[in-house]
Write a protein that holds these residues in place. Structure first.
Motif, PDB file in Angstrom:
ATOM      1  N   ASN A 120      79.177   4.286 -36.987  1.00 31.47           N
ATOM      2  CA  ASN A 120      80.085   3.652 -36.038  1.00 31.47           C
ATOM      3  C   ASN A 120      79.450   2.364 -35.527  1.00 31.47           C
ATOM      4  O   ASN A 120      78.255   2.326 -35.222  1.00 31.47           O
ATOM      5  N   ASN A 121      80.251   1.309 -35.428  1.00 27.89           N
ATOM      6  CA  ASN A 121      79.741   0.012 -34.960  1.00 27.89           C
ATOM      7  C   ASN A 121      79.101   0.097 -33.578  1.00 27.89           C
ATOM      8  O   ASN A 121      78.229  -0.700 -33.259  1.00 27.89           O
ATOM      9  N   LYS A 122      79.509   1.059 -32.776  1.00 26.06           N
ATOM     10  CA  LYS A 122      78.916   1.248 -31.452  1.00 26.06           C
ATOM     11  C   LYS A 122      77.402   1.470 -31.590  1.00 26.06           C
ATOM     12  O   LYS A 122      76.610   0.876 -30.862  1.00 26.06           O
ATOM     13  N   PHE A 123      76.995   2.299 -32.550  1.00 25.82           N
ATOM     14  CA  PHE A 123      75.566   2.583 -32.763  1.00 25.82           C
ATOM     15  C   PHE A 123      74.840   1.363 -33.334  1.00 25.82           C
ATOM     16  O   PHE A 123      73.717   1.069 -32.944  1.00 25.82           O
ATOM     17  N   VAL A 124      75.490   0.679 -34.268  1.00 22.46           N
ATOM     18  CA  VAL A 124      74.885  -0.509 -34.874  1.00 22.46           C
ATOM     19  C   VAL A 124      74.655  -1.570 -33.799  1.00 22.46           C
ATOM     20  O   VAL A 124      73.571  -2.160 -33.716  1.00 22.46           O
ATOM     21  N   ASN A 125      75.659  -1.815 -32.965  1.00 21.02           N
ATOM     22  CA  ASN A 125      75.531  -2.828 -31.916  1.00 21.02           C
ATOM     23  C   ASN A 125      74.460  -2.462 -30.893  1.00 21.02           C
ATOM     24  O   ASN A 125      73.675  -3.315 -30.479  1.00 21.02           O
ATOM     25  N   LEU A 126      74.406  -1.199 -30.492  1.00 16.51           N
ATOM     26  CA  LEU A 126      73.375  -0.766 -29.544  1.00 16.51           C
ATOM     27  C   LEU A 126      71.981  -0.892 -30.145  1.00 16.51           C
ATOM     28  O   LEU A 126      71.026  -1.210 -29.450  1.00 16.51           O
ATOM     29  N   SER A 127      71.869  -0.653 -31.438  1.00 15.68           N
ATOM     30  CA  SER A 127      70.552  -0.718 -32.090  1.00 15.68           C
ATOM     31  C   SER A 127      69.997  -2.137 -32.130  1.00 15.68           C
ATOM     32  O   SER A 127      68.788  -2.312 -32.258  1.00 15.68           O
ATOM     33  N   LYS A 128      70.858  -3.126 -32.017  1.00 14.24           N
ATOM     34  CA  LYS A 128      70.410  -4.520 -32.071  1.00 14.24           C
ATOM     35  C   LYS A 128      70.017  -5.081 -30.714  1.00 14.24           C
ATOM     36  O   LYS A 128      69.484  -6.179 -30.642  1.00 14.24           O
ATOM     37  N   LYS A 129      70.272  -4.333 -29.654  1.00 10.59           N
ATOM     38  CA  LYS A 129      69.912  -4.785 -28.317  1.00 10.59           C
ATOM     39  C   LYS A 129      68.464  -4.398 -28.022  1.00 10.59           C
ATOM     40  O   LYS A 129      68.040  -3.298 -28.310  1.00 10.59           O
ATOM     41  N   LEU A 130      67.745  -5.343 -27.431  1.00  9.04           N
ATOM     42  CA  LEU A 130      66.370  -5.061 -27.049  1.00  9.04           C
ATOM     43  C   LEU A 130      66.357  -4.224 -25.788  1.00  9.04           C
ATOM     44  O   LEU A 130      67.073  -4.504 -24.838  1.00  9.04           O
ATOM     45  N   LYS A 131      65.534  -3.203 -25.777  1.00  2.00           N
ATOM     46  CA  LYS A 131      65.433  -2.339 -24.608  1.00  2.00           C
ATOM     47  C   LYS A 131      64.343  -2.816 -23.645  1.00  2.00           C
ATOM     48  O   LYS A 131      64.425  -2.613 -22.455  1.00  2.00           O
TER      49      LYS A 131
END
Length: 134
Positions: A120-131
């Motif tokens: 799901n794009n939701k997971f892909v987009n979250l994975s690209k954000k720096l924590k």
């Protein structure tokens, strides 16, 4: 002796965390997906995607064949042979050695030709954000 770094010529990439940043973007080219899977392979848990709405991990990939398949085929299982899974992606076919569940058990016997891996794009987009900030 330590030398001072010339920051005008340096490049720094943030550390990645497999459980956060390891989600496969099936919109990428087959070669990029291949490198991504291998980057998250041993000693790490594997690149993450979903099979029948369950999180799975792919390890040890090889770009088997380049072709001009449409991106619609990405994630589609096109062949299984000797516990290895052949997955279509944009511009190529990947040969993946290990498909594991969250308990690190092979699920190869559950997969059939024609099934599809999806993220799901939701997971892909979250994975690209720096924590964390550097």
């Amino acid at each position: 002796k330590l030398k001072k770094i010339d920051s005008s010529n340096s490049i720094l990439f943030p550390r990645l965390k497999s459980s956060t940043n390891g989600y496969i973007d099936w919109n990428l080219d087959a070669d990029e997906i291949n490198r991504f899977i291998n980057a998250f392979s041993d000693p790490y848990p594997g690149a993450i995607t979903f099979f029948k709405n369950k999180k799975i991990f792919l390890k040890n990939s090889k770009l088997l064949k380049k072709n001009y398949f449409h991106s619609f085929t990405s994630g589609l299982i096109v062949n299984k042979y000797r516990e290895k899974t052949h997955i279509s992606a944009k511009n190529g076919i990947l040969l993946v050695d290990q498909v594991l569940n969250s308990k690190k058990e092979s699920i190869c016997k559950l997969i059939k030709v024609g099934d599809r891996f999806e993220t799901n794009n939701k997971f892909v987009n979250l994975s690209k954000k720096l924590k964390k900030k550097l």
